[in-house]
Design an enzyme around this catalytic site. Structure first.
Site, PDB file in Angstrom:
ATOM      1  N   SER A   5      76.924   0.113   5.370  1.00 44.32           N
ATOM      2  CA  SER A   5      76.121  -1.052   5.266  1.00 44.32           C
ATOM      3  C   SER A   5      74.793  -1.219   6.129  1.00 44.32           C
ATOM      4  O   SER A   5      73.824  -1.955   5.602  1.00 44.32           O
ATOM      5  CB  SER A   5      76.941  -2.084   5.146  1.00 44.32           C
ATOM      6  OG  SER A   5      77.573  -2.169   6.647  1.00 44.32           O
ATOM      7  N   GLU A  22      83.747   1.437   9.717  1.00 44.22           N
ATOM      8  CA  GLU A  22      83.246   0.961   8.368  1.00 44.22           C
ATOM      9  C   GLU A  22      83.457   2.119   7.575  1.00 44.22           C
ATOM     10  O   GLU A  22      84.093   2.355   6.698  1.00 44.22           O
ATOM     11  CB  GLU A  22      81.983   0.474   8.296  1.00 44.22           C
ATOM     12  CG  GLU A  22      81.623   0.151   6.840  1.00 44.22           C
ATOM     13  CD  GLU A  22      80.120  -0.321   6.431  1.00 44.22           C
ATOM     14  OE1 GLU A  22      79.491  -0.980   7.651  1.00 44.22           O
ATOM     15  OE2 GLU A  22      79.596   0.208   5.490  1.00 44.22           O
ATOM     16  N   SER A  47      75.979  -9.493  14.633  1.00 44.26           N
ATOM     17  CA  SER A  47      77.025  -9.999  15.234  1.00 44.26           C
ATOM     18  C   SER A  47      76.838 -10.535  16.548  1.00 44.26           C
ATOM     19  O   SER A  47      77.776 -10.788  17.372  1.00 44.26           O
ATOM     20  CB  SER A  47      78.213  -8.679  15.512  1.00 44.26           C
ATOM     21  OG  SER A  47      77.477  -7.594  16.203  1.00 44.26           O
ATOM     22  N   ASN A  76      74.070  -2.125  13.723  1.00 48.77           N
ATOM     23  CA  ASN A  76      72.871  -2.750  13.054  1.00 48.77           C
ATOM     24  C   ASN A  76      71.825  -3.121  14.175  1.00 48.77           C
ATOM     25  O   ASN A  76      70.648  -2.965  14.069  1.00 48.77           O
ATOM     26  CB  ASN A  76      73.224  -3.654  12.191  1.00 48.77           C
ATOM     27  CG  ASN A  76      73.667  -5.050  12.863  1.00 48.77           C
ATOM     28  OD1 ASN A  76      72.646  -5.655  13.117  1.00 48.77           O
ATOM     29  ND2 ASN A  76      74.969  -5.177  12.874  1.00 48.77           N
ATOM     30  N   HIS A  92      81.446  -6.448  16.254  1.00 52.48           N
ATOM     31  CA  HIS A  92      81.000  -5.482  17.468  1.00 52.48           C
ATOM     32  C   HIS A  92      80.105  -6.518  18.359  1.00 52.48           C
ATOM     33  O   HIS A  92      78.634  -6.197  18.364  1.00 52.48           O
ATOM     34  CB  HIS A  92      80.224  -4.280  16.716  1.00 52.48           C
ATOM     35  CG  HIS A  92      81.160  -3.443  16.430  1.00 52.48           C
ATOM     36  ND1 HIS A  92      80.759  -2.353  15.699  1.00 52.48           N
ATOM     37  CD2 HIS A  92      82.542  -2.861  16.653  1.00 52.48           C
ATOM     38  CE1 HIS A  92      81.597  -1.386  15.269  1.00 52.48           C
ATOM     39  NE2 HIS A  92      82.822  -1.991  16.124  1.00 52.48           N
ATOM     40  N   HIS A 142      81.959   5.403  12.984  1.00 51.88           N
ATOM     41  CA  HIS A 142      81.972   4.205  12.798  1.00 51.88           C
ATOM     42  C   HIS A 142      83.179   3.350  11.975  1.00 51.88           C
ATOM     43  O   HIS A 142      83.631   4.325  10.768  1.00 51.88           O
ATOM     44  CB  HIS A 142      80.765   3.610  12.060  1.00 51.88           C
ATOM     45  CG  HIS A 142      80.268   2.264  12.088  1.00 51.88           C
ATOM     46  ND1 HIS A 142      81.184   1.237  11.405  1.00 51.88           N
ATOM     47  CD2 HIS A 142      79.720   1.513  12.998  1.00 51.88           C
ATOM     48  CE1 HIS A 142      80.597  -0.059  11.663  1.00 51.88           C
ATOM     49  NE2 HIS A 142      79.781   0.288  12.930  1.00 51.88           N
TER      50      HIS A 142
HETATM   51  S1  SF4 Z   1      76.767  -8.678   5.738  1.00 52.87           S
HETATM   52 FE1  SF4 Z   1      77.092  -8.309   7.830  1.00 52.87          FE
HETATM   53  S2  SF4 Z   1      79.167  -7.885   8.098  1.00 52.87           S
HETATM   54 FE2  SF4 Z   1      78.581  -7.661   6.110  1.00 52.87          FE
HETATM   55  S3  SF4 Z   1      78.037  -5.336   5.568  1.00 52.87           S
HETATM   56 FE3  SF4 Z   1      76.097  -6.437   6.145  1.00 52.87          FE
HETATM   57  S4  SF4 Z   1      75.888  -6.660   8.312  1.00 52.87           S
HETATM   58 FE4  SF4 Z   1      78.134  -5.904   8.069  1.00 52.87          FE
END
Ligand code: SF4
Length: 293
Positions: free
Chosen positions: A174, A137, A275, A233, A41, A135
């Protein structure tokens, strides 16, 4: 101006891994690479990847039918790479049947969540996912719930759940806040005391969130958060800054910095979502450091 850069600012391992996987084919293998929706993202990084032959196709949610218009020979050369946020099992099947090579760049931390959801769905549990229903995910995780998944964000959402029976499993997207997850897990347990609860907020998210508190402790008078407006995030980091009652400047690039407002501060903290590429963080830090305190 004194600039304090958060130690964790920028790519997490899951994002770095997804980019490496896509580049392995595009740059080293010189093959056309497609990603079903954004690989990560961050639109600036996606533009950079596009210039390297990594093309985003489909839609943000990874749901639309893909019409790539490739000849059989071109398909043989092409590679479809799964985004870091993961996808549902149905979407996986669909992508695998497109007739091109398939590589999974789902972050392993998301893979672990999917594994837990799948396991407990098989055992007959209903799944409660703490997260944003829109989202990608979360949409991917819902695909593992065998039709017994529910997304919640608040106590009100929990109150509105249909009766879930004796077998309930709860996980988190997450990139959520731990304190909210813990509060809602406790709330859910009032109705479902035997619920199996997994705090699946990833280590990278926790680290970036606790680093915001460190910036505040180090004397930052305001904090610049760099990252995509679609990045869950990053948005959470900005919310956390506001929770510390510190002025927050959420920008995607250096060009968006409100220099007039920022010139009021002597010490500014800088952090970035998981990201956000390093070059965008460097540009912001350089610009701020060059300002008069
Ligand atoms: S490590 Fe990075 S890509 Fe993996 S779940 Fe966490 S924020 Fe998302």
């Amino acid at each position: 101006m004194k600039v304090i850069r958060a130690k964790s600012a920028g790519f997490c391992w899951g994002v770095e891994r997804a980019i490496d996987i896509a580049r392995e084919y595009a740059v080293q293998g010189k093959r056309p690479v497609f990603t079903d929706g954004p690989l990560i993202h961050n639109s600036q990084m996606m533009e950079k990847l596009e210039s390297e032959g990594i093309r985003e196709v489909g839609d943000y949610m990874s749901q639309s039918k893909l019409e790539l218009g490739l000849s059989p020979e071109e398909k043989q050369q092409a590679v479809m790479v799964v985004r870091a946020h993961g996808i549902s099992p149905n979407r996986r099947e669909y992508l695998k049947n497109l007739g091109m090579d398939f590589r999974d760049a789902t972050c392993p931390d998301v893979g672990i969540i999917a594994g837990k959801v799948k396991l407990y769905a098989r055992k007959g549990h209903s799944t409660v996912v703490f997260g944003d229903p829109k989202h990608p995910e979360v949409m991917g995780l819902m695909g593992y719930t065998e039709g017994r998944g529910h997304v919640i964000k608040s106590e009100k959402d929990i109150d509105a759940l249909p009766p879930l029976g004796d077998k309930v499993c709860m996980v988190s997207q997450s990139t959520m806040f731990t304190f909210e997850f813990e509060h809602l897990a406790e709330y859910l347990k009032k109705t479902y005391p035997d619920a199996v609860v997994f705090n699946t907020i990833c280590g990278a998210t926790r680290e970036r969130q606790s680093d915001v508190l460190v910036l505040a402790q180090q004397g930052a008078e305001a904090i610049v958060v760099i990252g995509g407006r679609h990045s869950a995030n990053t948005v959470k980091l900005a919310a956390l800054v506001e929770k510390q009652h510190l002025p927050c400047f959420h920008v995607e690039t250096v060009a968006e910095l409100d220099l007039k407002q920022l010139s009021k501060y002597k010490i500014v903290g800088v952090t970035a979502g998981a990201s956000t590429p390093g070059f965008l963080i460097d540009e912001v830090c350089e610009k701020l450091s060059a300002m008069d305190a």
